[in-house]
Design an enzyme around this catalytic site. Sequence first.
Site, short mmCIF file in Angstrom:
data_model
loop_
_atom_site.label_atom_id
_atom_site.label_comp_id
_atom_site.label_asym_id
_atom_site.label_seq_id
_atom_site.Cartn_x
_atom_site.Cartn_y
_atom_site.Cartn_z
CE1 TYR A 42 0.48 2.47 13.74
CE2 TYR A 42 -1.51 3.59 13.02
CZ TYR A 42 -0.27 3.06 12.74
OH TYR A 42 0.22 3.10 11.47
CD GLU A 47 -4.70 7.15 10.26
OE1 GLU A 47 -4.28 8.21 10.75
OE2 GLU A 47 -4.29 6.04 10.62
CG ASN A 53 -4.85 2.94 9.00
OD1 ASN A 53 -4.95 1.94 8.28
ND2 ASN A 53 -4.47 4.11 8.54
NE ARG A 68 -3.32 2.34 3.03
CZ ARG A 68 -3.12 3.18 4.06
NH1 ARG A 68 -2.16 2.96 4.94
NH2 ARG A 68 -3.90 4.23 4.22
CG HIS A 124 -1.14 8.83 3.80
ND1 HIS A 124 -1.24 7.47 4.03
CD2 HIS A 124 -0.75 9.36 4.98
CE1 HIS A 124 -0.90 7.20 5.28
NE2 HIS A 124 -0.59 8.34 5.88
CD GLU A 131 -1.39 3.74 8.35
OE1 GLU A 131 -1.19 4.15 9.51
OE2 GLU A 131 -1.52 4.50 7.37
C1 PNW Z 1 -1.18 7.21 11.07
N1 PNW Z 1 -3.04 10.11 16.59
O1 PNW Z 1 -1.11 8.47 11.67
C2 PNW Z 1 -0.83 7.49 9.62
O2 PNW Z 1 -1.71 6.94 8.68
C3 PNW Z 1 0.59 7.21 9.28
O3 PNW Z 1 0.97 8.03 8.21
C4 PNW Z 1 1.46 7.37 10.51
O4 PNW Z 1 2.83 7.32 10.24
C5 PNW Z 1 1.04 6.28 11.49
O5 PNW Z 1 -0.35 6.34 11.76
C6 PNW Z 1 1.81 6.32 12.81
O6 PNW Z 1 1.56 7.51 13.49
C7 PNW Z 1 -1.61 8.79 12.91
O7 PNW Z 1 -2.49 11.07 17.14
C8 PNW Z 1 -1.03 9.89 13.54
O8 PNW Z 1 -4.01 9.51 17.13
C9 PNW Z 1 -1.51 10.32 14.74
C10 PNW Z 1 -2.58 9.66 15.35
C11 PNW Z 1 -3.15 8.56 14.73
C12 PNW Z 1 -2.65 8.13 13.50
#
Ligand code: PNW
Length: 459
Positions: free
Chosen positions: A296, A166, A294, A77, A121, A361
């Site tokens: 995290y 996002e 995505n 991707r 993006h 992601e």
């Molecule tokens: C995503 N938050 O970004 C993006 O899609 C990527 O480009 C990035 O590198 C990756 O996650 C890691 O950060 C985010 O603050 C950035 O919640 C910030 C947040 C969430 C996603």
Amino acid sequence: MTELRFPENFVWGAATAAYQIEGAVHEDGRGPSIWDTFSRTPGKVFQGHTGDVACDHYHRYADDVALMAELGLKAYRFSVAWPRIQPDGTGPVNPRGLDFYDRLTDTILARGIDPIVTLYHWDLPQTLQDQGGWTNRDTAEHLADYAVAVHTRLGDRIRTWTTLNEPWCSAYLGYGNGVHAPGEQDPGKAFAAVHHLLLGHGLAARALRAAGAETLGITINPADVQPADPASAADGEAVRLVDGLHNRIFLDPLTGAGYPSDVLEHVSRLVDPTFIRDGDEKTIAAPIDLLGVNYYAPTYVAGRPGGAGNGAYPGTEGLVEFLPPTGPLTEMGWMIEAAGLARLLERIGRDYPGLPLMITENGGAFPDKEGVDGPDGHGQVMDSDRIAYLDGHLRAAHRAIARGVDLRGYLVWSLLDNFEWAEGYRKRFGIVHVDYLTQRRTPKSSARWYREVISRNGL
Ligand code: PNW
């Protein structure tokens, strides 16, 4: 022996984004984007880092694709940089910009890897920002024109098209708390941006479908919102509010239900939502074939009068307390909680049935530990924390599949260490280490681990 096997044809891959890896910001007629401007604005990005060179992927893409093939990736991707295609965001296309993605696509296909495109993006052409960016309704129309321009060149070879990455980040971090480009802090603008991003998605999806795109989607970063105290009614209300602002405000209109009334009510207390016009919700509900997720970290909230709230969620001040992360954290300070991924996938599967999902992601920023016995005399990069993170989240994804979630694939963030937005290069998400002085790539131990996972189709 493999204990956990994933479905046949499960898509294993990795993800990147243009501004984070390409560099070459002045080459072949590329125009400036809001991230060029933002990264040059003092105090916005860690130590003034920019994407000027990044991983120099623009010149090293063939080597990088070779690396993907060595890892056995089935899919890759990447995002297309709008300012390479239309330097000012509108008008005639810049053929040299398209040439790069043409070469990249052919190189990916020649290695038997399936390209998955993200059209947007975050690198909005600066000229469009000068006209209001995502607060200007015209930007939605421009996105659709740009999408068609890219499809016209690559549509014969690329099957999977996603519009936005996002939109929560683009709207709330870009216009709400100002942590991302363009760095504005205005709740009214943040909500206008949400709507115009969704509208742009709908217009682009409709245009791409008409042009014959096979698989169409969008990537969001839905939040697993949890109450500090599951027994507290006030915390439950906070969950409802934050879930509305983060998840339902995107998912409901995308899937045809229109904006949720409780969310509209909240928005209307902060801004007159006249930017929502008759017919817009129908446009946003253009049918999609794939939802990119995505994930995290989870978000824990409590309902507290006088709570500090969070600028990234306009109107939560005085109502909601966002709990500080606890337990093991990544270098971003984000909680490590794989169960959140399973909860999130199951929730989307339950509340928005019939929509195939892909994890577009997942990953973490972790420190590298230098090993001493590299095969070519160089140190190996050991990242056992990352392996543990990925292993845990894959187990969670597998659990969700076992419970009936239609999950089609998993893309690790990220292939390479890269420009981590406001954090610059100091946070490393790659399964491949990048030495920014020499641009030398060194697969970390997680890359070797991931290659095994892919070849066994399981853990
Ligand atoms: C995503 N938050 O970004 C993006 O899609 C990527 O480009 C990035 O590198 C990756 O996650 C890691 O950060 C985010 O603050 C950035 O919640 C910030 C947040 C969430 C996603």
